[in-house]
Scaffold this active site. Structure first.
Site, mmCIF file in Angstrom:
data_model
loop_
_atom_site.group_PDB
_atom_site.id
_atom_site.type_symbol
_atom_site.label_atom_id
_atom_site.label_comp_id
_atom_site.label_asym_id
_atom_site.label_seq_id
_atom_site.Cartn_x
_atom_site.Cartn_y
_atom_site.Cartn_z
ATOM 1 N N GLU A 94 11.060 103.406 65.295
ATOM 2 C CA GLU A 94 11.338 103.429 63.851
ATOM 3 C C GLU A 94 10.308 102.611 63.090
ATOM 4 O OE1 GLU A 94 13.297 105.440 62.590
ATOM 5 O OE2 GLU A 94 14.940 105.832 63.966
ATOM 6 N N ASP B 14 12.585 115.625 69.881
ATOM 7 C CA ASP B 14 11.980 116.307 68.732
ATOM 8 C C ASP B 14 10.511 115.970 68.428
ATOM 9 O OD1 ASP B 14 12.867 113.783 67.997
ATOM 10 O OD2 ASP B 14 14.090 114.423 66.314
ATOM 11 N N GLU C 22 25.887 116.559 61.561
ATOM 12 C CA GLU C 22 25.031 115.989 62.608
ATOM 13 C C GLU C 22 25.022 116.834 63.867
ATOM 14 O OE1 GLU C 22 22.692 114.253 61.577
ATOM 15 O OE2 GLU C 22 22.915 112.362 62.627
ATOM 16 N N GLU D 92 15.163 117.113 57.485
ATOM 17 C CA GLU D 92 14.498 118.108 58.340
ATOM 18 C C GLU D 92 14.608 119.531 57.803
ATOM 19 O OE1 GLU D 92 16.163 115.567 59.437
ATOM 20 O OE2 GLU D 92 14.839 114.553 60.860
#
Ligand code: DMJ
Length: 933
Positions: free
Chosen positions: A147, A294, A388, A406
Site C-alpha cells: 500500500e 490482480d 465486495e 476498478e
C-alpha cells in the site's frame, strides 16, 4: 503514444516485435481511440452533456477533497460520517486495512496528480507545498509495503511527474526543485529493508522508522505475502530508479518479479494467491485475477509498456494465455486451483477483478473485456454498487463496497477503445449512484451493506486517487486536460508516470535481465493488438452485439455453480450431481456419490456426515467431481447458515441537513415490529429518562409519538422496549454503552427477548453501537429536531426526500398494529451475526478480500432431504431455469431476512474431517503433479 488511451498509434499495419524505442507505440496500438465515429447503438452524448457530467465530477471531487482538507487533514483519511480524521491508534483497529495508514497524510499524497488531471493546478501547487511542509515519512508505525508503494511512493512520483511537466510549461510550479522526488527517494530507501529475504520477495510490512526485525520494529516475523503484494512494485521502483539514477530500486523489484515467475505452477502457468517469502512455496494455491493477484498481472504488462523489456510481455502473455484458458469463463472470471486448473476453487467473484476488462483493453483483447464489463454492470444495476463479492448466480456474497474504482477504470478504457457512448451512460450511472447513495454531508461514505444502503465511516484514499480521475477522463475531451494524458501510464493506483522513462537510465534493465527465457516457446506470443481504429468504425455495433446476449445475465440467471462442467455435458452425457440437488434418500444420488468417492456416514445423533476419498473414486474425473461436490456442499452450507441470520437493519437520518444521506447500520431485535415485513417507521428521536430505560419513564411527554433513544445495559432489551412503549414511543433505538464500539469493528447481533412472551411488544426496536449512536446524539445536540427512518433497507435518497412531507401519524399507527414476529424463547441476550472481516482471506493488505467460505462452513447432507428443490427439475443445461428455479432463487433472496427458522443449523456436521480429507486429496493431487514434473 500511450496506454492512457488516445488517438495516435499504429495504422492498419501490424507491428512485429516492437523495438525498444517503439514500445510505447506498441502499447498505443492496443488503445487507439474510436471516439470520433459512432453511428449506431447507444445514442451519442452531446459535448454539452459530457461537459455537464465532467463538471459534476469536479463538484464531487471538491466535496470529497474539501471535506478531507477541512476536517481530516493532516490525518491519513477522512471519516465522513463523524466528519473527522482517521488517525491510526486513535480509532479501534480495523486489522490489515489500517496498514495503509502511516501518519503521512495519505489522502493528500494520493490526491496530488488527480488535482492536475482535474485542472486544479493552483490547488495542486498548494497541496505540494503542504506535503513538503507537513509530511513526515519517519513515523514509528508499521505499514503495508504494497500500500505504501502504490499509494505514497506512487503518489509522490505522480506528483513529481506532473510538477516537472507544469514547470516546463512555464506558468506553475516554477519554484519546484524535485522536492517530491527527494521524498520519494527517502521513502524508497525506507522500504528496501523489506526485501532482505533469500527469495527477494519483500516482507509484507515494515516499520517506517525502525525497518524490520529489530524489536522496536514490531514486524518482520511474517512468512507469507500475497502475490500482488510482492509483484506490484516494478512501476514505482523502476520510475524511482530512472528518475534518480539510483538503480537499486528497479533491481529489487525485478528480482521479486523474477522469483514469482520462477515459482509459477509450470503446467498451468498460474500463480497462487499467497506465497511463503522464504521458501517460495505457494501457501494458497487458488488462482484468479482479483484479490491477492490482480496487480501482479497488471504490472507485468505495464512494465513492458513503461520499460520496454520484452521479457515482461512474454511473462504476461504466458499468464494471460493461462487465464483465458482456465479462469475466464465468459462472462465470469472464476478462481481455480493452480495444480488442477480445471477445478474451480470457488463459486463467487470479488470486486477487485473489475479492473481486468481494462487490462484486457490494454492487451487488445476487447471481446472478453466487453463481456465481463457488461456482467459487472448488470450486478451494479441490481445493487447500485459492486458488492465486495458476489456469487456466480449474482447474489451478494459479501455486501460491503468501499467505493472501489476498478469498474470506473475499466469503463474508461472500454470507452477509449470502442468509442461506444454506452460507456458514457455507464459512467453517468456511476456518478448518479455515488451521489444518491454514498454522498453524505461530509464527503462520500463507503457502503457497509449494498443491500441496506448503510454506510461505513470510511472514505479510502484510492477514491480520490482513482475514481475521480477515471470518471473525469471518461467525459473529457483532449482540450479539457492541460497536458497530454497519452504521454503517461497509469499505475495500479492511477498515478501517472511519464512514458519517456523507458529511454532514461536504462542501464539496470540492460545489465540485469535476470531470467533466461530461451526455455519458452514463444511462437504463440501475441505481439500484436487488433486495430480498433478499423474495427469499431467499420462495425459500430460490434460492442453492442457482444453485450446484447448478456443484457439479462443477472436478472435471469439460474443458480449455477460451475458453468464449464455443465457445458461439458451438453454433449449428452449426464451432468454431474450438484450439491444443491442432492437428496440423501435418492438411491441414484447415493450411487453417484459412491462413484465420486464420497461416503455417507449416519451419525448416532441423526446427522449425516460426508467424507471423500479421491482414491476410492471410479476415475480421476469422478474424483474431481467429488471434490467439486464437497466444495459446493461446504459453500451451500455456509450460504444457508448466513441466510438464517437476520441481516442488518438501517437507521437513516432524514431531517435537515442529512436528508437521508447518513445511514447507520443497526442490529435487529427478535421481538417487536419486524421491519423486513412491514413498512418502515419514521419519527423524531428523543432520549428516554432514565436513559437506560429500565424503569417507567419519567419523561413520557418527551417520547410520546417519537422514537426513543435508550442506553444498553442494566436490564433486558425487552424490558426497555416495554417501558418506552408504555410511554407512547413509536419505536426504540438502543445505543451501546461500550464507548467507542462500532459496527466497523464489532460483529452485529440481534437483540433477543427476555425468555418470556414478547408478543406484547409492538414497536420496532433497533440496536446501534456507540459510534453510530453518537452520530444521532451529536445531531440532536446540534440540530435539536432529528428525524430518523427505521427500516430494513435505506430509502432512496433522491432530492424529493429533502422536501418530503412528514409522515402522517396514520402511517405510524399502521406500522404499530402490524403482525409481530414470533418471539424468541432464547435465554441468550445476543446472537452474533457473522462479520465478513472475521473470515477474510487476508490476501490483500487492505483486507479487501472476500470471505473464504471454505474454511467456515458446515455440511449436513440430511438437510438436503427437506430441500424444496427436490420436487422440481434441476437447472437445465442450456442455462434456462424452470419457473420454480427462479421462484426459489428469488425466494431465497427475499427470505434471507424473514426466515430465520431454516433448520439447516440443527444438523451440523463436524467439518474438520471433511476439510482434512479434502486437503489430503489436494495434497495427493499435488504429489501427482510433482511426479508429473
Ligand atoms: C487500489 O488501492 C488499487 O487499485 C489496488 O491495486 C487495488 N485496490 C485499490 C482500490 O480498490
Amino acid at each position: 503514444m500511450s496506454e492512457a488511451g488516445g488517438g495516435r498509434g499504429c495504422g492498419s499495419s501490424v507491428p512485429q516485435r516492437a523495438p525498444w524505442s517503439l514500445v510505447a507505440a506498441t502499447a498505443a496500438f492496443c488503445l487507439v481511440s474510436a471516439t470520433s465515429v459512432w453511428t449506431a447503438g447507444a445514442a451519442p452524448m452531446s459535448r454539452e452533456e459530457r461537459q455537464k457530467l465532467g463538471n459534476q465530477v469536479l463538484e464531487m471531487f471538491d466535496h470529497a477533497y474539501g471535506n478531507y482538507m477541512e476536517h481530516a487533514y493532516p490525518a491519513d483519511e477522512l471519516m465522513p460520517l463523524t466528519c473527522r480524521g482517521r488517525v491510526r491508534g486513535q480509532e479501534p483497529s480495523r486489522g490489515d486495512v489500517d496498514d495503509a495508514l502511516g501518519k503521512f497524510s495519505l489522502t493528500l499524497i494520493d490526491s496530488l496528480d488527480t488535482l492536475v488531471v482535474l485542472n486544479k493546478t493552483k490547488e495542486f501547487e498548494d497541496a505540494v507545498r503542504k506535503v513538503l511542509r507537513d509530511v513526515n515519512l519517519d513515523n514509528d508505525v508499521v505499514v503495508s509495503v504494497f500500500e505504501t508503494n502504490i499509494r505514497v511512493l506512487g503518489g509522490l512520483l505522480g506528483g513529481h511527474s506532473l510538477a516537472i511537466m507544469l514547470k516546463e510549461k512555464g506558468e506553475y510550479m516554477q519554484w519546484y526543485n524535485d522536492e517530491l522526488l527527494q521524498m520519494a527517494k527517502q521513502l524508497g530507501y525506507k522500504l528496501l529493508p523489506a526485501f532482505n529475504t533469500t527469495s527477494g520477495l519483500p516482507y509484507p510490512r515494515i516499520n517506517l522508522k525502525f525497518g524490520i526485525r529489530k524489536p522496536e520494529a514490531r514486524t518482520g516475523t511474517e512468512t507469507d505475502t500475497c502475490t500482488a503484494c510482492a509483484g506490484t512494485l516494478i512501476l514505482e521502483f523502476a520510475a524511482l530508479s530512472r528518475f534518480t539514477g539510483a538503480t537499486i530500486f528497479e533491481e529489487y523489484a525485478r528480482k521479486a518479479l523474477d522469483f514469482l515467475w520462477e515459482k509459477r505452477q509450470r503446467s498451468s502457468n498460474l500463480v497462487g494467491v499467497t506465497i511463503n517469502i522464504h521458501t517460495g512455496d505457494w501457501v494458497r494455491k487458488d488462482s484468479g485475477v482479483g484479490a491477492g493477484i490482480d496487480s501482479y498481472y497488471e504490472y507485468l504488462l505495464k512494465a513492458y509498456v513503461l520499460l520496454g523489456d520484452d521479457s515482461f510481455l512474454e511473462r504476461f502473455n504466458t499468464h494471460y494465455d493461462a487465464i483465458m484458458r482456465y479462469i475466464s469463463q465468459p462472462p465470469l472470471l472464476l478462481d481455480v486451483h493452480i495444480h488442477k486448473p480445471m477445478l474451480n476453487a470457488r463459486t463467487w467473484m470479488d470486486a477487485l477483478l473489475a479492473f481486468f476488462p481494462g487490462l484486457q483493453v490494454l492487451k487488445g483483447d476487447i471481446r472478453p473485456a466487453i463481456e465481463t464489463h457488461e456482467m459487472l454492470y448488470q450486478v451494479i444495476k441490481k445493487h447500485n454498487f459492486l458488492p465486495e463479492a458476489f456469487t456466480t448466480d449474482f447474489r451478494v456474497h459479501w455486501a460491503q463496497h468501499p467505493l472501489r474504482p476498478e469498474f470506473a477504470e475499466s469503463t474508461y478504457f472500454l470507452y477509449k477503445a470502442t468509442g461506444d457512448p454506452y460507456y458514457l451512460e455507464v459512467g453517468k450511472t456511476l456518478i448518479e449512484n455515488l451521489n444518491k447513495y454514498a454522498r453524505v454531508p461530509c464527503g462520500f461514505a463507503a457502503m457497509k451493506d449494498v443491500r441496506t444502503g448503510s454506510h461505513e465511516d470510511r472514505m479510502d484514499s484510492f477514491f480520490l486517487a482513482e475514481m475521480f480521475k477515471y470518471l473525469y477522463l471518461l467525459f473529457a475531451d483532449k482540450e479539457d486536460i492541460i497536458f497530454d494524458i497519452e504521454d503517461y501510464i497509469f499505475t495500479t493506483e492511477a498515478h501517472l508516470l511519464p512514458l519517456w522513462l523507458s529511454t532514461t537510465n536504462q542501464s539496470i534493465s540492460k545489465k540485469n535481465t535476470t531470467s533466461d527465457y530461451t526455455e519458452l516457446d514463444d511462437s504463440n506470443f501475441d505481439w500484436t493488438c487488433p486495430n480498433t481504429q478499423i474495427l469499431f468504425p467499420n462495425d459500430p455495433l460490434y460492442a453492442q452485439s457482444i453485450r446484447e446476449p448478456l443484457k439479462n445475465v443477472v436478472d435471469k440467471s439460474c443458480p449455477r455453480g460451475i458453468i464449464r462442467v455443465e457445458e461439458s455435458f451438453r454433449s449428452g452425457a449426464k451432468p454431474p450431481l450438484r450439491a444443491r440437488d442432492f437428496m440423501a434418500t435418492n438411491p441414484e444420488h447415493l450411487e453417484i456419490l459412491k462413484k465420486m468417492g464420497v461416503s455417507l456416514i449416519h451419525l448416532k445423533d441423526g446427522r449425516v456426515q460426508l467424507v471423500q476419498h479421491a482414491i476410492q473414486a471410479a476415475s480421476s474425473i469422478d474424483a474431481e467431481d467429488g471434490l467439486r461436490f464437497m466444495q459446493e456442499m461446504i459453500e451451500l452450507s455456509s450460504q444457508q447458515q448466513k441466510e438464517q441470520q437476520l441481516p442488518p437493519r438501517a437507521v437513516q437520518i432524514v431531517s435537515h441537513p442529512f436528508f437521508g444521506r447518513v445511514v447507520l447500520t443497526a442490529g435487529p431485535a427478535q421481538f417487536g415490529l419486524d421491519l423486513s415485513k412491514h413498512k418502515e417507521t419514521r419519527g423524531f428521536v428523543a432520549s428516554s429518562k432514565p436513559y437506560n430505560g429500565c424503569s417507567e419513564l419519567t419523561n413520557p411527554e418527551a417520547v410520546m409519538g417519537k422514537i426513543a433513544l435508550i442506553q444498553r445495559g442494566q436490564c433486558m432489551f425487552a424490558e426497555k422496549a416495554r417501558n418506552i412503549q408504555n410511554a407512547g414511543a413509536i419505536g426504540g433505538i438502543v445505543i451501546d454503552d461500550n464507548e467507542g464500539s462500532s459496527s466497523d469493528t464489532a460483529p452485529l447481533f440481534q437483540m433477543a427477548g427476555d425468555g418470556k412472551e414478547t408478543d406484547d411488544i409492538k414497536i420496532p426496536m433497533l440496536f446501534l453501537f456507540s459510534k453510530e449512536g453518537s452520530i444521532i446524539l451529536d445531531a440532536i445536540r446540534e440540530y435539536e429536531e432529528v428525524e430518523v427512518l427505521l427500516s430494513d433497507k435505506a430509502k432512496d435518497r433522491d432530492p424529493d426526500m429533502e422536501s418530503e412531507e412528514q409522515p402522517s401519524s396514520e402511517n405510524n399507527s399502521q406500522d404499530q398494529s402490524a403482525e409481530q414476529i414470533t418471539p424468541s424463547s432464547q435465554e441468550v441476550d445476543l446472537v452474533d451475526q457473522e462479520s465478513p472481516e472475521e473470515s477474510s482471506l487476508n490476501s490483500e493488505p487492505e483486507s479487501s478480500s472476500p470471505a473464504d467460505t471454505d474454511n467456515a462452513a458446515s455440511v449436513s447432507a440430511s438437510e438436503q432431504n427437506s430441500n424444496p428443490m427436490e420436487n422440481h427439475e434441476t437447472t437445465s443445461l442450456d442455462g434456462e431455469c424452470t419457473d420454480l428455479d427462479n421462484q426459489l432463487q428469488e425466494q431465497s433472496e427475499t427470505e434471507e431476512d424473514s426466515n430465520p427458522n431454516v433448520s439447516w443449523g440443527k444438523k451440523v456436521q463436524p467439518i474438520d474431517s471433511i476439510l482434512a480429507d479434502w486437503n489430503e486429496d489436494i495434497e495427493a493431487f499435488e504429489m501427482m503433479e510433482k511426479d508429473e514434473l
